[in-house]
Design a protein around this motif. Structure first.
Motif, PDB file in Angstrom:
ATOM      1  N   GLY A 141      17.059   3.176   7.243  1.00  0.00           N
ATOM      2  CA  GLY A 141      16.805   3.632   5.883  1.00  0.00           C
ATOM      3  C   GLY A 141      15.538   3.016   5.342  1.00  0.00           C
ATOM      4  O   GLY A 141      14.930   2.137   5.965  1.00  0.00           O
ATOM      5  N   THR A 142      15.144   3.480   4.192  1.00  0.00           N
ATOM      6  CA  THR A 142      13.972   2.977   3.499  1.00  0.00           C
ATOM      7  C   THR A 142      14.400   2.534   2.119  1.00  0.00           C
ATOM      8  O   THR A 142      15.103   3.264   1.422  1.00  0.00           O
ATOM      9  CB  THR A 142      12.893   4.078   3.392  1.00  0.00           C
ATOM     10  N   GLY A 143      13.984   1.350   1.726  1.00  0.00           N
ATOM     11  CA  GLY A 143      14.345   0.815   0.419  1.00  0.00           C
ATOM     12  C   GLY A 143      13.122   0.537  -0.414  1.00  0.00           C
ATOM     13  O   GLY A 143      12.020   0.351   0.112  1.00  0.00           O
ATOM     14  N   TYR A 144      13.342   0.494  -1.706  1.00  0.00           N
ATOM     15  CA  TYR A 144      12.261   0.216  -2.629  1.00  0.00           C
ATOM     16  C   TYR A 144      12.101  -1.287  -2.748  1.00  0.00           C
ATOM     17  O   TYR A 144      13.031  -2.000  -3.095  1.00  0.00           O
ATOM     18  CB  TYR A 144      12.578   0.857  -3.978  1.00  0.00           C
ATOM     19  N   GLY A 145      10.913  -1.776  -2.454  1.00  0.00           N
ATOM     20  CA  GLY A 145      10.645  -3.186  -2.317  1.00  0.00           C
ATOM     21  C   GLY A 145      10.750  -4.112  -3.505  1.00  0.00           C
ATOM     22  O   GLY A 145      11.095  -5.267  -3.318  1.00  0.00           O
ATOM     23  N   PRO A 146      10.478  -3.702  -4.745  1.00  0.00           N
ATOM     24  CA  PRO A 146      10.497  -4.691  -5.823  1.00  0.00           C
ATOM     25  C   PRO A 146      11.791  -5.494  -5.912  1.00  0.00           C
ATOM     26  O   PRO A 146      11.776  -6.662  -6.260  1.00  0.00           O
ATOM     27  CB  PRO A 146      10.283  -3.858  -7.078  1.00  0.00           C
ATOM     28  N   VAL A 153      21.488   2.777   0.458  1.00  0.00           N
ATOM     29  CA  VAL A 153      20.556   2.057  -0.414  1.00  0.00           C
ATOM     30  C   VAL A 153      20.760   0.566  -0.188  1.00  0.00           C
ATOM     31  O   VAL A 153      21.795   0.136   0.319  1.00  0.00           O
ATOM     32  CB  VAL A 153      20.759   2.392  -1.916  1.00  0.00           C
ATOM     33  N   LEU A 154      19.767  -0.212  -0.587  1.00  0.00           N
ATOM     34  CA  LEU A 154      19.877  -1.658  -0.489  1.00  0.00           C
ATOM     35  C   LEU A 154      20.317  -2.290  -1.799  1.00  0.00           C
ATOM     36  O   LEU A 154      20.664  -3.455  -1.824  1.00  0.00           O
ATOM     37  CB  LEU A 154      18.528  -2.272  -0.092  1.00  0.00           C
ATOM     38  N   SER A 207       0.818  -1.214   0.000  1.00  0.00           N
ATOM     39  CA  SER A 207       0.000   0.000   0.000  1.00  0.00           C
ATOM     40  C   SER A 207       0.853   1.266   0.000  1.00  0.00           C
ATOM     41  O   SER A 207       0.333   2.366  -0.130  1.00  0.00           O
ATOM     42  CB  SER A 207      -0.951   0.012   1.206  1.00  0.00           C
ATOM     43  N   ASN A 208       2.185   1.117   0.154  1.00  0.00           N
ATOM     44  CA  ASN A 208       3.096   2.260   0.151  1.00  0.00           C
ATOM     45  C   ASN A 208       4.218   2.026  -0.868  1.00  0.00           C
ATOM     46  O   ASN A 208       5.400   2.084  -0.543  1.00  0.00           O
ATOM     47  CB  ASN A 208       3.675   2.488   1.556  1.00  0.00           C
ATOM     48  N   HIS A 209       3.831   1.736  -2.101  1.00  0.00           N
ATOM     49  CA  HIS A 209       4.777   1.561  -3.211  1.00  0.00           C
ATOM     50  C   HIS A 209       5.850   0.517  -2.908  1.00  0.00           C
ATOM     51  O   HIS A 209       6.964   0.608  -3.397  1.00  0.00           O
ATOM     52  CB  HIS A 209       5.428   2.890  -3.596  1.00  0.00           C
ATOM     53  N   ASN A 210       5.526  -0.464  -2.073  1.00  0.00           N
ATOM     54  CA  ASN A 210       6.434  -1.555  -1.713  1.00  0.00           C
ATOM     55  C   ASN A 210       7.717  -1.104  -1.013  1.00  0.00           C
ATOM     56  O   ASN A 210       8.751  -1.747  -1.130  1.00  0.00           O
ATOM     57  CB  ASN A 210       6.783  -2.404  -2.937  1.00  0.00           C
TER      58      ASN A 210
END
Length: 146
Positions: A71-76, A100-101, A53-56
């Motif tokens: 940190g926050t990473g982009y899930g895909p 970054v991850l 629900s939050n762009h993964n």
């Protein structure tokens, strides 16, 4: 119609300001740009799984020189990771909070897209400002009806 020096200077200033703001706005792009200069790698752990629900986006923590960062990473790229699972975190040594991850290939992609989108936004604003200045100049030079 000739372009005057002050118009070119104004375009360059507008383009530059928007380019800098836009290229530094998106944290993954900013971190990836910084890591072109220097990067470190540490083990981290997932603290919140990817949220559809939050762009993964997912959250993670890592420690550099005894200090813990989050940190926050982009899930895909990491959608299957579970809370508590270990993950490689890449960070910028002069500012370890920039991280970054994603690996080097994805970092290049983030950085390239960040620079391209910033350049497009800068050109759009710079050209819009130039066009608006020309329009205002034409309106001032028209004879008044009356």
């Amino acid at each position: 119609m000739e372009i005057e020096r002050h118009q070119v200077t104004r375009f360059v200033v507008m383009f530059g300001l928007v380019f800098l703001m836009a290229s530094m706005f998106n944290p993954p792009s900013r971190a990836s740009l910084l890591m072109w200069f220097s990067s470190g790698k540490v083990d981290g752990s997932i603290t919140r799984e990817a949220d559809p629900s939050n762009h993964n986006y997912l959250s993670y923590e890592y420690t550099v020189l005894g200090k813990t960062y989050s940190g926050t990473g982009y899930g895909p790229y990491h959608a299957g990771l579970q809370r508590g699972q270990s993950v490689a975190v890449y960070y910028f040594p002069p500012a370890p909070s920039e991280s970054v991850l994603v690996g080097e290939e994805e970092q290049r992609g983030y950085a390239a897209w960040g620079l391209l989108s910033a350049a497009i936004m800068g050109a759009f604003v710079g050209l819009g400002d130039y066009w608006n200045g020309k329009r205002q100049l034409r309106q001032r030079s028209l004879p008044m009806a009356g």
